[in-house]
Design a protein around this motif. Structure first.
Motif, PDB file in Angstrom:
ATOM      1  N   ALA A 220       2.325   9.051  -6.465  1.00  0.00           N
ATOM      2  CA  ALA A 220       2.601  10.472  -6.247  1.00  0.00           C
ATOM      3  C   ALA A 220       3.878  10.902  -6.964  1.00  0.00           C
ATOM      4  O   ALA A 220       3.920  11.967  -7.587  1.00  0.00           O
ATOM      5  CB  ALA A 220       2.703  10.762  -4.751  1.00  0.00           C
ATOM      6  N   VAL A 221       4.909  10.079  -6.900  1.00  0.00           N
ATOM      7  CA  VAL A 221       6.166  10.423  -7.581  1.00  0.00           C
ATOM      8  C   VAL A 221       5.943  10.527  -9.083  1.00  0.00           C
ATOM      9  O   VAL A 221       6.403  11.481  -9.738  1.00  0.00           O
ATOM     10  CB  VAL A 221       7.257   9.370  -7.260  1.00  0.00           C
ATOM     11  N   PHE A 222       5.194   9.581  -9.658  1.00  0.00           N
ATOM     12  CA  PHE A 222       4.915   9.623 -11.092  1.00  0.00           C
ATOM     13  C   PHE A 222       4.129  10.880 -11.456  1.00  0.00           C
ATOM     14  O   PHE A 222       4.468  11.577 -12.425  1.00  0.00           O
ATOM     15  CB  PHE A 222       4.126   8.372 -11.510  1.00  0.00           C
ATOM     16  N   LEU A 223       3.095  11.198 -10.688  1.00  0.00           N
ATOM     17  CA  LEU A 223       2.281  12.375 -11.003  1.00  0.00           C
ATOM     18  C   LEU A 223       3.071  13.678 -10.840  1.00  0.00           C
ATOM     19  O   LEU A 223       2.898  14.617 -11.627  1.00  0.00           O
ATOM     20  CB  LEU A 223       1.024  12.396 -10.143  1.00  0.00           C
TER      21      LEU A 223
ATOM     22  N   MET B 245       0.839  -1.205   0.000  1.00  0.00           N
ATOM     23  CA  MET B 245       0.000   0.000   0.000  1.00  0.00           C
ATOM     24  C   MET B 245       0.872   1.252   0.000  1.00  0.00           C
ATOM     25  O   MET B 245       0.599   2.220  -0.718  1.00  0.00           O
ATOM     26  CB  MET B 245      -0.915  -0.018   1.226  1.00  0.00           C
ATOM     27  N   ARG B 246       1.941   1.242   0.819  1.00  0.00           N
ATOM     28  CA  ARG B 246       2.848   2.397   0.853  1.00  0.00           C
ATOM     29  C   ARG B 246       3.484   2.626  -0.508  1.00  0.00           C
ATOM     30  O   ARG B 246       3.570   3.759  -0.987  1.00  0.00           O
ATOM     31  CB  ARG B 246       3.935   2.187   1.905  1.00  0.00           C
ATOM     32  N   LYS B 247       3.929   1.535  -1.152  1.00  0.00           N
ATOM     33  CA  LYS B 247       4.568   1.679  -2.466  1.00  0.00           C
ATOM     34  C   LYS B 247       3.590   2.212  -3.496  1.00  0.00           C
ATOM     35  O   LYS B 247       3.942   3.061  -4.322  1.00  0.00           O
ATOM     36  CB  LYS B 247       5.136   0.341  -2.914  1.00  0.00           C
ATOM     37  N   MET B 248       2.341   1.738  -3.470  1.00  0.00           N
ATOM     38  CA  MET B 248       1.355   2.224  -4.438  1.00  0.00           C
ATOM     39  C   MET B 248       1.117   3.714  -4.272  1.00  0.00           C
ATOM     40  O   MET B 248       1.047   4.460  -5.245  1.00  0.00           O
ATOM     41  CB  MET B 248       0.030   1.470  -4.277  1.00  0.00           C
TER      42      MET B 248
END
Length: 148
Positions: free
Chosen positions: A115-118, A107-110
């Motif tokens: 957020a990093v991608f956006l 869940m943390r990775k998702m």
């Protein structure tokens, strides 16, 4: 169903006895960081108002170096400090106040990778659009001139 929250910050360096103490501890920590930002923003020390390095000159490798390092080394030190402090605050708000620390690893990775991608996508769009607008307003035959 009661959930147990980890009552520590700074990777276990600071431990609290209750959730209330932890909330106050994180709040004090975030307040100190915000106060540092405000003081730096008001006084703007001259030492921090210059870029870390000047651009590389000459040759293909210098151009590649300028492209690769330009977001970091040509930035004023004060802006770099603001970005780092903002990231630290965002980390603690997300990890402690939003209980991301207590979630499962998947869940943390998702959440983090989305957020990093956006954020990377938004930065790309802003840089592309900003470059286009700058080119339109600064052309020889531009009908609209910058007024801001």
């Amino acid at each position: 169903m009661a959930h147990e929250h980890k009552l520590e910050i700074f990777r276990g360096l600071w431990k609290f006895k209750s959730n209330t103490q932890k909330i106050w501890g994180v709040l004090v920590f975030l307040t100190i960081i915000t106060a540092i930002e405000v003081v730096l923003g008001i006084y703007k020390p001259d030492v921090l108002m210059t870029p870390l390095m000047s651009p590389f000159e000459g040759g293909f490798m210098a151009t590649l170096g300028n492209i690769f390092f330009s977001p970091i080394i040509y930035m004023k030190s004060l802006n770099f400090i603001f970005i780092v402090l903002t990231l630290v605050k965002a980390y603690y708000i997300t990890w402690d106040f939003m209980h991301m620390r207590d979630e499962t690893g998947a869940m943390r990775k998702m959440v983090v990778w989305t957020a990093v991608f956006l954020i990377c996508y938004l930065m790309f769009i802003l840089l592309q659009e900003g470059g286009y607008v700058f080119g339109v307003y600064n052309a020889e035959d531009a009908l609209i001139k910058r007024d801001f």
